[in-house]
Design a protein around this motif. Structure first.
Motif: not given
Length: 67
Positions: A2-24
């Motif tokens: 199984v592949v796990t990730n910490i994308v959500k934790i990092l995104r929230e720590k950076k203060g970015a929304t899912q939309n902002e990350l997706a756009h980037s």
């Protein structure tokens, strides 16, 4: 395995929304949601873009668990 990730934790720590990350990363918000929920493993190219966005090595964001 199984592949796990910490994308959500990092995104929230950076203060970015899912939309902002997706756009980037030039992907849909739904793709980011699926990655964060572990329902989708990004391609190597997208994994590298994610690592670059967070300025971290891929291995610190994604982890392979189990055998």
């Amino acid at each position: 395995m199984v592949v796990t990730n910490i994308v959500k934790i990092l995104r929230e720590k950076k203060g970015a929304t899912q939309n902002e990350l997706a756009h980037s990363l030039d992907v849909s918000r739904q793709t980011i949601h699926a990655i964060e929920k572990g329902k989708y493993n990004p391609s190597l190219e997208l994994s590298l873009k994610i690592a670059k966005f967070f300025d971290l090595p891929v291995e610190e964001i994604f982890n392979l668990e189990g055998e």
